[in-house]
Each structure stands twice: as structure tokens, then as C-alpha cells.
Design a protein around this motif. Structure first.
Motif, PDB file in Angstrom:
ATOM      1  N   GLU A   1      -3.619  -2.675  12.222  1.00 33.42           N
ATOM      2  CA  GLU A   1      -3.685  -2.416  10.776  1.00 33.42           C
ATOM      3  C   GLU A   1      -4.875  -3.160  10.159  1.00 33.42           C
ATOM      4  O   GLU A   1      -5.651  -2.608   9.395  1.00 33.42           O
ATOM      5  CB  GLU A   1      -2.420  -2.948  10.102  1.00 33.42           C
TER       6      GLU A   1
ATOM      7  N   ARG B   1      -1.009   6.743   8.795  1.00 31.91           N
ATOM      8  CA  ARG B   1      -1.860   5.572   8.951  1.00 31.91           C
ATOM      9  C   ARG B   1      -1.909   5.167  10.438  1.00 31.91           C
ATOM     10  O   ARG B   1      -2.977   4.870  10.975  1.00 31.91           O
ATOM     11  CB  ARG B   1      -1.280   4.453   8.101  1.00 31.91           C
TER      12      ARG B   1
ATOM     13  N   GLU C   1       3.583   8.374   5.292  1.00 30.62           N
ATOM     14  CA  GLU C   1       2.347   7.594   5.138  1.00 30.62           C
ATOM     15  C   GLU C   1       2.159   6.605   6.281  1.00 30.62           C
ATOM     16  O   GLU C   1       1.065   6.425   6.785  1.00 30.62           O
ATOM     17  CB  GLU C   1       2.359   6.822   3.816  1.00 30.62           C
ATOM     18  N   PHE C   2       3.259   5.989   6.668  1.00 31.57           N
ATOM     19  CA  PHE C   2       3.209   5.060   7.801  1.00 31.57           C
ATOM     20  C   PHE C   2       2.673   5.763   9.040  1.00 31.57           C
ATOM     21  O   PHE C   2       1.827   5.270   9.760  1.00 31.57           O
ATOM     22  CB  PHE C   2       4.623   4.556   8.118  1.00 31.57           C
TER      23      PHE C   2
ATOM     24  N   ARG D   1       0.816  -1.207   0.000  1.00 32.64           N
ATOM     25  CA  ARG D   1       0.000   0.000   0.000  1.00 32.64           C
ATOM     26  C   ARG D   1       0.858   1.269   0.000  1.00 32.64           C
ATOM     27  O   ARG D   1       0.560   2.242  -0.664  1.00 32.64           O
ATOM     28  CB  ARG D   1      -0.930  -0.003   1.216  1.00 32.64           C
ATOM     29  N   HIS D   2       1.934   1.231   0.798  1.00 33.85           N
ATOM     30  CA  HIS D   2       2.704   2.465   0.970  1.00 33.85           C
ATOM     31  C   HIS D   2       3.822   2.674  -0.055  1.00 33.85           C
ATOM     32  O   HIS D   2       4.263   3.793  -0.263  1.00 33.85           O
ATOM     33  CB  HIS D   2       3.307   2.532   2.379  1.00 33.85           C
TER      34      HIS D   2
ATOM     35  N   SER E   1       5.835   3.325  -3.368  1.00 36.06           N
ATOM     36  CA  SER E   1       5.425   4.177  -4.487  1.00 36.06           C
ATOM     37  C   SER E   1       5.173   3.357  -5.759  1.00 36.06           C
ATOM     38  O   SER E   1       4.395   3.754  -6.601  1.00 36.06           O
ATOM     39  CB  SER E   1       6.490   5.239  -4.736  1.00 36.06           C
TER      40      SER E   1
ATOM     41  N   MET F   1       8.604   6.880   2.656  1.00 35.78           N
ATOM     42  CA  MET F   1       7.385   6.169   3.055  1.00 35.78           C
ATOM     43  C   MET F   1       6.977   6.462   4.498  1.00 35.78           C
ATOM     44  O   MET F   1       5.886   6.093   4.926  1.00 35.78           O
ATOM     45  CB  MET F   1       7.571   4.651   2.898  1.00 35.78           C
TER      46      MET F   1
ATOM     47  N   THR G   1       6.660   3.271  13.972  1.00 30.63           N
ATOM     48  CA  THR G   1       6.979   4.443  13.155  1.00 30.63           C
ATOM     49  C   THR G   1       8.242   5.122  13.681  1.00 30.63           C
ATOM     50  O   THR G   1       9.058   5.596  12.900  1.00 30.63           O
ATOM     51  CB  THR G   1       5.816   5.448  13.081  1.00 30.63           C
TER      52      THR G   1
END
Ligand SMILES: Nc1ncnc2c1ncn2[C@@H]1O[C@H](COP(=O)(O)OP(=O)(O)OP(=O)(O)O)[C@@H](O)[C@H]1O
Ligand SMILES: [Mg+2]
Length: 381
Positions: free
Chosen positions: A137, A238, A234-235, A103-104, A106, A231, A172
Motif C-alpha cells: 500500500e 486498490r 474499493e479495497f 481513504r476508503h 465514505s 468498501m 480482500t
């Protein structure tokens, strides 16, 4: 009725409301207390209330899994036979992490590169907290499908029940941590990477890294972090969304314990932490409570107790059987008193909202009948 009875009564009733109304229910507590069992029983209750429900289990015991129609870790919701509105699934941690990467990342090539990386493969199956993170998740995915009114999640057996709340941040932090930037700084020689990592004392990181050997470590590490570049945001976003879902008033945490001091201490700590973090607490389930001894023998003088025990045994019992029954009764009474004291101590000065005690059953809980029995205790028949 004393005010205390009133409070106790209210505490008993509230869990059923939660099960009928909340969208996300998280069962948590220390290892082996009955989280998986409670999650399955709560989900059964929600389904019986007519809500489209899924229970996300983590490593359920084999026989329980079978009775829910689960045979493999494959992240696939399966309808539970014989129960309307109920799906169940087993969390596949590695598969979920792979989905997160897909998903994350590119582009698919980058995702493939990360997934083939040996450091990633170690990380995705062994980093402490990864399982918790992947459970949240998956929860978020299930929430986004819009297919379920009620999502019940079980949590992994950890020594620390707080891991679930800390996991997204830990992961993260790990991925975007300060030491990480040092790795990514251009011109860093491979040799210096290792020195830097040691210098930052990144225990978690080094533990994972040390499972790999030799040259592979450094090149895989460097490649891993390079592929993650860009990335992190985005992590992080989320993780924040997941945290907000857990924090929303449509969610609820059910803390599970047994009547033993360590499990209750952990539960108390967790209830306090939930309150501190503004997390919606549904209540405390004290599971495997020793059933009180049968009435009729308490507080009697010795002779009458012997007579009453004899009567309980059908009147024709010999002295030994009567003595054994009285011993058993005294033992039970002692255990019950100790458990009551443990529970009262754990709740001192805090409000668990709901409080439900589930008796120790005669055998393990592994089929739908057993689950139904637990469900009826949890929510009232
Ligand atoms: N009320 C009960 N009476 C008897 N046995 C029970 C009861 N509740 C749970 N058990 C049994 O206790 C064992 C542990 O329960 P369960 O697997 O639900 O705990 P858990 O908290 O999910 O454990 P873990 O931390 O390992 O995931 C299981 O064998 C289950 O069948
Ligand atoms: Mg479990």
C-alpha cells in the motif's frame, strides 16, 4: 571462455542495470537473510546513479536505522544525511492501515468508527499478512507522489517469502469472504454469528477474534463488518492496482538468500513463483557467503602446504600456528565447497537472471560505509 562462464558473467552484470532503470525494486526472501541490508544498499546504488530514490524499510536494526537517519515508525520520508538523492523511511503498519481506512470510508465518521473498533485494532496490528499488505500500500502511495525515480522496498520477516504476493488477495478475501456475508445477513442473532464463524473454519479470522474476550467480541465483530459494507470493491480495486504495479516491467523483485539450504530452497521456490505469476524478476542475491580461503595452499602435498602456511605466517611461526592455519584452511575450503554445492542445487534448471554473491563481512552492516561496501559488491564498484 566456456558458455558457462558467459552465463555466469551475464548473471553478475545484470543487477546494476536493474538498479539504474527500474522504478520499483522489491527485496524479498526468508527471515534474517539480509533483505533490509540489501534494500538499503540497492537504494544507495540507485541514488549514487543520480536517481531520486527512497528506501522503505521494515523494522531495520537500530544502528542501521540510525545511520539512515531514522528514529521512529512514522511513514515520513527523511533525507539520508551525506547521500544525495536518497530518502529513507520506516513502515508504520498501523498508521498505513488507518490511512487506507480514511481513504476508503465514505465519510470521516465512518472512518473514525472503524478505527475505534477493537476488532479493527487487533486486525490492523496482528493479522498475518497485514504488514506485507501495508508495505505494498505504502509503495503504491510513494509511486503516486511522483517524487521518486526509484522506490526500493524491504519486506517483513515472514516464514514464507510468498506472503507479499498473496497478502493483498488474502486481505480482500478476508474482508469480502463468504462467511462475512453471512454475518451481514440481516436478522442474524449474535449467538449465531459465532457458530457460523466456527462452521466456516475461518482460522485466520477466529485467531484474531479470539484475542478479544467476552461480549465485546460479538458486538465489535458485527460492528466492524457492518462498517466495512460497501468498501470491499474499493479495497479490491486498490489491491489489483498494487498487484499490477508490482507486475509491470518497470518493477523488479530481488530475491535474497544465504548459502544455507533452507534459505536457498525458499529462494528457488520464490523465483519459480515469480515466474509463474509473470512477475519481473531481477535476480538472486546470495548474502553472507563465506569468503574463499587465501590462494596458495590448495592442492599442495602436505610438506609443501606446511611450508606455504609457514610463509603465509611470516616465516617464523611455530608448528602449532602452522597446524592451526592448515586446519582453518581445510575448514574454510569445506564450507566453501558446501556453499557452492547448495547454490548450484538451488539454481538447477532455473534462470535467476542476475546472480550476485555478497561475502560475509567481519561485522554486522550498520553504517553508510558498510552499506557502501555491500552496494559495491552488489552492483560492481
Ligand atoms: N554480508 C553481510 N555480512 C555480515 N553481516 C551481514 C551481512 N548482511 C547482513 N548482515 C547482518 O545480518 C543481520 C540480518 O540482516 P538484515 O536485517 O538485513 O536481514 P533481514 O532479511 O532484513 O532480516 P529480517 O527477516 O529479520 O527482517 C544484520 O545484523 C546485518 O547487519
Ligand atoms: Mg529486515
Amino acid at each position: 571462455m566456456t558458455p558457462r562462464d558467459g552465463l555466469a558473467g551475464a548473471r553478475q552484470r545484470r543487477l546494476a542495470d536493474v538498479v539504474e532503470q527500474r522504478h520499483v525494486i522489491v527485496c524479498t526472501g526468508s527471515g534474517g537473510v539480509g533483505k533490509t541490508t540489501s534494500a538499503a544498499a540497492i537504494a544507495l546504488g540507485a541514488a549514487r546513479a543520480g536517481r531520486r530514490t527512497i528506501v522503505l524499510t521494515i523494522d531495520p536494526a537500530k544502528r542501521l536505522a540510525q545511520s539512515l537517519g531514522l528514529t521512529s515508525l512514522d511513514n515520513t520520508p527523511r533525507a539520508v544525511k551525506g547521500v544525495e538523492n536518497l530518502d529513507a523511511m520506516m513502515l508504520d503498519m498501523k498508521g498505513t492501515f488507518d490511512e487506507v481506512i480514511d481513504r476508503h470510508a465514505s465519510d470521516p465518521r465512518r472512518a473514525a468508527r472503524i478505527k475505534a473498533n477493537r476488532f479493527y485494532q487487533q486486525l490492523s496490528s496482528s493479522l498475518a499478512g497485514t504488514q506485507e499488505y501495508m508495505a505494498t500500500e505504502k509503495l503504491y502511495d510513494l509511486h503516486n507522489t511522483g517524487r521518486y525515480d526509484c522506490i526500493v522496498i524491504d519486506t517483513p520477516p515472514t516464514r514464507n517469502a510468498l506472503d507479499l504476493l498473496d497478502a493483498p488477495k488474502r486481505l480482500t478475501d478476508f474482508l469480502e469472504g463468504r462467511f462475512l456475508r453471512m454475518f451481514l445477513a440481516p436478522g442474524l442473532a449474535a449467538g449465531r454469528i459465532a457458530t457460523r464463524a466456527a462452521g466456516f473454519g475461518a482460522g485466520l479470522f477466529m485467531k484474531t477474534a479470539s484475542r478479544l474476550t467476552g461480549q465485546a467480541v460479538l458486538s465489535d465483530l458485527a460492528e466492524f463488518f457492518q462498517s466495512f459494507e460497501g468498501m470491499y470493491d474499493e479495497f479490491k480495486q486498490r489491491a489489483q492496482q498494487v498487484y499490477r504495479l508490482l507486475q509491470s516491467p518497470t518493477s523488479a523483485f530481488v530475491v535474497v538468500a544465504t548459502p544455507e539450504v533452507p534459505a536457498l530452497r525458499e529462494a528457488r521456490y520464490f523465483l519459480q513463483r515469480l515466474a509463474q505469476d509473470g512477475m519481473p524478476t531481477a535476480g538472486l542475491v546470495v548474502n553472507r557467503v563465506t569468503p574463499p580461503p587465501p590462494d596458495g595452499l590448495d592442492g599442495l602435498p602436505a610438506k609443501q602446504a606446511r611450508q606455504a602456511a609457514g610463509a603465509l605466517l611470516g616465516g617464523s611461526a611455530d608448528e602449532n600456528a602452522v597446524a592451526a592455519l592448515l586446519d582453518l584452511h581445510a575448514d574454510r575450503l569445506g564450507v566453501t565447497k558446501r556453499e557452492r554445492k547448495n547454490i548450484a542445487a538451488a539454481l538447477h534448471g532455473i534462470d535467476p537472471r542476475a546472480l550476485v554473491e555478497v561475502p560475509l563481512m567481519d561485522s554486522d552492516v550498520h553504517d553508510l560505509d558498510d552499506l557502501t561496501a555491500i552496494c559495491e559488491v552488489l552492483l560492481g564498484a
